[in-house]
Scaffold this active site. Structure first.
Site, mmCIF file in Angstrom:
data_model
loop_
_atom_site.group_PDB
_atom_site.id
_atom_site.type_symbol
_atom_site.label_atom_id
_atom_site.label_comp_id
_atom_site.label_asym_id
_atom_site.label_seq_id
_atom_site.Cartn_x
_atom_site.Cartn_y
_atom_site.Cartn_z
ATOM 1 N N ASP A 101 42.683 55.615 32.981
ATOM 2 C CA ASP A 101 43.935 54.967 33.387
ATOM 3 C C ASP A 101 43.812 53.453 33.546
ATOM 4 O O ASP A 101 44.537 52.834 34.329
ATOM 5 C CB ASP A 101 44.468 55.566 34.707
ATOM 6 C CG ASP A 101 44.721 57.051 34.576
ATOM 7 O OD1 ASP A 101 44.955 57.518 33.453
ATOM 8 O OD2 ASP A 101 44.705 57.741 35.619
ATOM 9 N N LYS A 112 44.418 51.586 28.687
ATOM 10 C CA LYS A 112 43.944 51.641 27.294
ATOM 11 C C LYS A 112 45.118 51.777 26.317
ATOM 12 O O LYS A 112 45.154 51.125 25.275
ATOM 13 C CB LYS A 112 42.976 52.829 27.097
ATOM 14 C CG LYS A 112 41.728 52.760 27.969
ATOM 15 C CD LYS A 112 40.880 54.002 27.834
ATOM 16 C CE LYS A 112 41.505 55.271 28.372
ATOM 17 N NZ LYS A 112 41.735 55.291 29.825
ATOM 18 N N GLY A 170 46.542 60.516 29.457
ATOM 19 C CA GLY A 170 47.946 60.109 29.512
ATOM 20 C C GLY A 170 47.958 58.620 29.272
ATOM 21 O O GLY A 170 47.507 57.845 30.119
ATOM 22 N N HIS A 171 48.373 58.207 28.095
ATOM 23 C CA HIS A 171 48.332 56.794 27.719
ATOM 24 C C HIS A 171 49.752 56.246 27.650
ATOM 25 O O HIS A 171 50.562 56.703 26.850
ATOM 26 C CB HIS A 171 47.594 56.625 26.374
ATOM 27 C CG HIS A 171 46.145 57.012 26.453
ATOM 28 N ND1 HIS A 171 45.291 56.960 25.386
ATOM 29 C CD2 HIS A 171 45.395 57.436 27.513
ATOM 30 C CE1 HIS A 171 44.082 57.345 25.785
ATOM 31 N NE2 HIS A 171 44.117 57.640 27.063
ATOM 32 N N GLN A 227 39.915 58.777 28.845
ATOM 33 C CA GLN A 227 39.153 58.754 30.103
ATOM 34 C C GLN A 227 38.384 57.423 30.214
ATOM 35 O O GLN A 227 38.797 56.454 29.607
ATOM 36 C CB GLN A 227 38.195 59.958 30.205
ATOM 37 C CG GLN A 227 38.893 61.305 30.389
ATOM 38 C CD GLN A 227 39.447 61.892 29.102
ATOM 39 O OE1 GLN A 227 38.720 62.071 28.140
ATOM 40 N NE2 GLN A 227 40.729 62.217 29.087
ATOM 41 N N GLY A 255 50.821 63.324 37.603
ATOM 42 C CA GLY A 255 51.663 62.748 38.648
ATOM 43 C C GLY A 255 50.956 62.601 39.992
ATOM 44 O O GLY A 255 51.551 62.166 40.981
HETATM 45 P P1 GDP Z 1 45.423 54.659 30.125
HETATM 46 O O1 GDP Z 1 45.197 56.101 30.411
HETATM 47 O O2 GDP Z 1 44.156 53.870 30.194
HETATM 48 O O3 GDP Z 1 46.160 54.416 28.862
HETATM 49 O O4 GDP Z 1 46.347 54.118 31.315
HETATM 50 P P2 GDP Z 1 47.652 54.851 31.927
HETATM 51 O O5 GDP Z 1 48.759 54.709 30.983
HETATM 52 O O6 GDP Z 1 47.309 56.214 32.396
HETATM 53 O O7 GDP Z 1 47.868 54.006 33.231
HETATM 54 C C1 GDP Z 1 48.092 52.642 33.205
HETATM 55 C C2 GDP Z 1 49.431 52.348 33.901
HETATM 56 O O8 GDP Z 1 49.541 50.975 34.174
HETATM 57 C C3 GDP Z 1 50.640 52.667 33.031
HETATM 58 O O9 GDP Z 1 51.707 53.024 33.856
HETATM 59 C C4 GDP Z 1 50.917 51.340 32.326
HETATM 60 O O10 GDP Z 1 52.273 51.211 31.934
HETATM 61 C C5 GDP Z 1 50.599 50.374 33.418
HETATM 62 N N1 GDP Z 1 50.054 49.082 32.999
HETATM 63 C C6 GDP Z 1 49.212 48.793 31.966
HETATM 64 N N2 GDP Z 1 48.866 47.489 32.004
HETATM 65 C C7 GDP Z 1 49.491 46.957 33.067
HETATM 66 C C8 GDP Z 1 49.518 45.646 33.658
HETATM 67 O O11 GDP Z 1 48.855 44.713 33.213
HETATM 68 N N3 GDP Z 1 50.286 45.485 34.759
HETATM 69 C C9 GDP Z 1 51.003 46.504 35.313
HETATM 70 N N4 GDP Z 1 51.720 46.255 36.395
HETATM 71 N N5 GDP Z 1 51.013 47.739 34.786
HETATM 72 C C10 GDP Z 1 50.251 47.960 33.698
HETATM 73 P P1 IMO Z 2 43.109 58.725 30.424
HETATM 74 O O1 IMO Z 2 42.723 58.840 28.983
HETATM 75 C C1 IMO Z 2 42.157 59.511 34.591
HETATM 76 C C2 IMO Z 2 39.905 63.153 35.465
HETATM 77 C C3 IMO Z 2 40.571 64.264 36.243
HETATM 78 C C4 IMO Z 2 39.373 64.837 36.959
HETATM 79 C C5 IMO Z 2 38.262 64.737 35.928
HETATM 80 C C6 IMO Z 2 38.031 66.006 35.118
HETATM 81 O O2 IMO Z 2 44.553 58.770 30.688
HETATM 82 O O3 IMO Z 2 42.406 57.553 31.045
HETATM 83 P P2 IMO Z 2 39.428 67.210 33.200
HETATM 84 O O4 IMO Z 2 40.806 67.771 33.201
HETATM 85 O O5 IMO Z 2 39.177 66.187 32.161
HETATM 86 O O6 IMO Z 2 38.373 68.296 33.166
HETATM 87 O O7 IMO Z 2 39.268 66.507 34.637
HETATM 88 O O8 IMO Z 2 38.656 63.695 35.051
HETATM 89 N N1 IMO Z 2 40.602 62.709 34.230
HETATM 90 C C7 IMO Z 2 41.241 61.548 34.120
HETATM 91 N N2 IMO Z 2 41.494 60.591 35.035
HETATM 92 N N3 IMO Z 2 42.533 59.340 33.317
HETATM 93 C C8 IMO Z 2 42.272 60.280 32.381
HETATM 94 O O9 IMO Z 2 42.530 60.080 31.075
HETATM 95 C C9 IMO Z 2 41.633 61.460 32.766
HETATM 96 N N4 IMO Z 2 41.237 62.584 32.127
HETATM 97 C C10 IMO Z 2 40.605 63.323 33.023
HETATM 98 O O10 IMO Z 2 41.531 63.753 37.128
HETATM 99 O O11 IMO Z 2 39.006 64.015 38.039
HETATM 100 MG MG MG Z 3 45.960 57.625 31.658
#
Ligand code: GDP
Ligand code: IMO
Ligand code: MG
Length: 409
Positions: free
Chosen positions: A14, A17, A41-42, A203, A281
């Site tokens: 998270d 990426k 979840g990207h 991840q 969530g």
């Molecule tokens: P990922 O799994 O690495 O792709 O990241 P996620 O999408 O799960 O979580 C990143 C969250 O931060 C998402 O809600 C993005 O929309 C948000 N986000 C990404 N870059 C920024 C930033 O520079 N500032 C803020 N405020 N939100 C960001």
């Molecule tokens: P992205 O690509 C954040 C965490 C889960 C749990 C552990 C193992 O969006 O960055 P799993 O279901 O993979 O066996 O869970 O890894 N986890 C993540 N945390 N971002 C993710 O993916 C994750 N994918 C798995 O919350 O702690």
């Molecule tokens: Mg994510």
């Protein structure tokens, strides 16, 4: 000239990426996922429209890119089809021309999801069946997409409860069939044609099965090595490796988090940063930036540069801390190790920097950032001993500051 770029999470996932892949994808030809599944979840935000991708690579919003789901993934067929459908409903083209799935990817079955829900609560998994599906892969009892396509009778070997369920499964697989190709051949052909490729990590390094905080990890290699095994390319084909790190730390699920903030500051960051999981969530736990952890990611992935995200979230804090050591049994540890005994019992040693009050909205250049924000970035750069090439100051595609062009396409 940079021909391909790997994008790897430096913390616990998270890191942003998806946003960065989408930003870089404009100039790429191909975006390829190599690990994980729909535990990812990207999030991508363009002109106020938010898209969350779980299996489909984050290049899909751009026209004319090839998006590859590699052999290293585990795929829930129903989730893949739902995701394709959702994108199509938004008017985004998803066809076998721009989405290709490896036949060697393993299938997540009902029983894997059930097992994940029943047995992995203590780990805080996403309950998507990821671990059990990878377990079957390694135990050589799994089912790949290609196996299913080759043998229709394979269903009988699996433990399905009712006919209706298996019929639905069968029709899901039939609908995925047109997307299935030999992605190893495809990606190597694309590399030979000098196509620009983005390798999209899921991840993060601290969730990696080998390098993360075991057993509180995911079941795949989220680090750079996963690209070779998850797509079938040699390491020399990877040109530049970018690590994505949040300007602070978050973690969903259980496991050690030495810099965890359980106070009002943590709550404020969680609220401002909207730190709730894009997949489940769940609220994300918050901590200060951990320089030991991120330096470890620099080393494990041989990173060339760093993308620092969510800097905007730190606006309005009087003081900002960076963890520069772990105090453990009266010793100061300066190098990260994933030894849980240390991580669970250490006390972080902090360096304190002054914060800034300005909102970062609308800033287009690094030079225009508040002085203390610049100092914070520079200090992280010093500690990481590699450049910060991009700073992200908001979720939108265009809220992205480029500091060093040599790490772009
Ligand atoms: P990922 O799994 O690495 O792709 O990241 P996620 O999408 O799960 O979580 C990143 C969250 O931060 C998402 O809600 C993005 O929309 C948000 N986000 C990404 N870059 C920024 C930033 O520079 N500032 C803020 N405020 N939100 C960001
Ligand atoms: P992205 O690509 C954040 C965490 C889960 C749990 C552990 C193992 O969006 O960055 P799993 O279901 O993979 O066996 O869970 O890894 N986890 C993540 N945390 N971002 C993710 O993916 C994750 N994918 C798995 O919350 O702690
Ligand atoms: Mg994510």
């Amino acid at each position: 000239m940079t021909k391909n770029i790997a994008v790897i999470g430096m913390q616990f996932g998270d890191e942003g990426k998806g946003k960065i892949i989408d930003f870089l994808a404009e100039k790429a030809d191909v975006v390829a996922r190599f690990n994980g599944g729909n535990n990812a979840g990207h999030t991508i935000k363009v002109n106020d429209e938010t898209t969350i991708l779980h299996l489909i690579p984050s290049g899909i919003l751009h026209k004319g890119k090839i998006n590859i789901i590699g052999n290293g993934l585990v795929i829930d067929p129903k989730v893949l089809l739902e995701e394709i459908e959702k994108l199509r409903n938004k008017g985004i083209k998803v066809t076998p021309d721009n989405l290709v799935v490896s036949g060697n990817a393993h299938i997540i079955l009902e029983k894997h999801i059930k097992e994940d829900k029943e047995k992995n609560k203590h780990l805080g998994t996403t309950a998507r069946g990821i671990g059990p599906a990878y377990t079957d892969k390694v135990a050589r009892s799994g089912m790949r997409l290609i196996d299913y396509i080759n043998k229709n009778n394979v269903l009988e070997k699996q433990s399905f409860s009712g006919r209706r369920k298996s019929e639905a499964f069968s029709s899901d697989l039939k609908n995925i069939k047109p997307f299935i190709k030999n992605t190893t051949l495809l990606i190597n052909n694309l590399l030979n044609k000098n196509k620009k490729i983005l390798f999209e990590g899921a991840q993060g390094t601290l969730l990696d099965i080998d390098f993360g905080t075991y057993p509180y990890v995911t079941s795949s290699n989220a680090t750079v090595g996963g690209i070779c095994t998850g797509l079938g390319i040699g390491p020399k084909k990877i040109d530049k490796v970018l690590g994505v790190a949040k300007a602070y730390t978050t973690r969903v699920g259980n496991g050690p988090l030495p810099t965890e903030l359980k106070d009002e500051v943590g709550k404020k960051i969680q609220k401002t940063g909207n730190e709730f999981g894009a997949t489940t969530g769940r609220p994300r736990r918050i901590g200060w930036f951990d320089a030991l952890m991120c330096k470890y990611s620099v080393i494990v992935n041989s990173l060339d540069a760093i993308v620092l995200t969510k800097l905007d979230v730190l606006s309005g804090l009087e003081k900002i801390k960076i963890c520069i050591g772990y105090k453990h049994k009266n010793k100061i540890i300066k190098n990260f190790s994933n030894n849980s005994e240390i991580l669970e019992n250490c006390e972080p040693v902090y360096e304190e920097l002054n914060g800034w009050n300005e909102n970062l909205d609308g800033i287009k250049n690094f030079e225009d950032l508040p002085e203390n924000a610049k100092k914070y970035i520079k200090r992280i750069e010093e500690l990481m001993e590699i450049p910060i090439s991009i700073v992200s100051i908001g979720p939108e595609r265009n809220q992205t500051l480029i500091l060093k062009k040599e790490f772009l396409f």
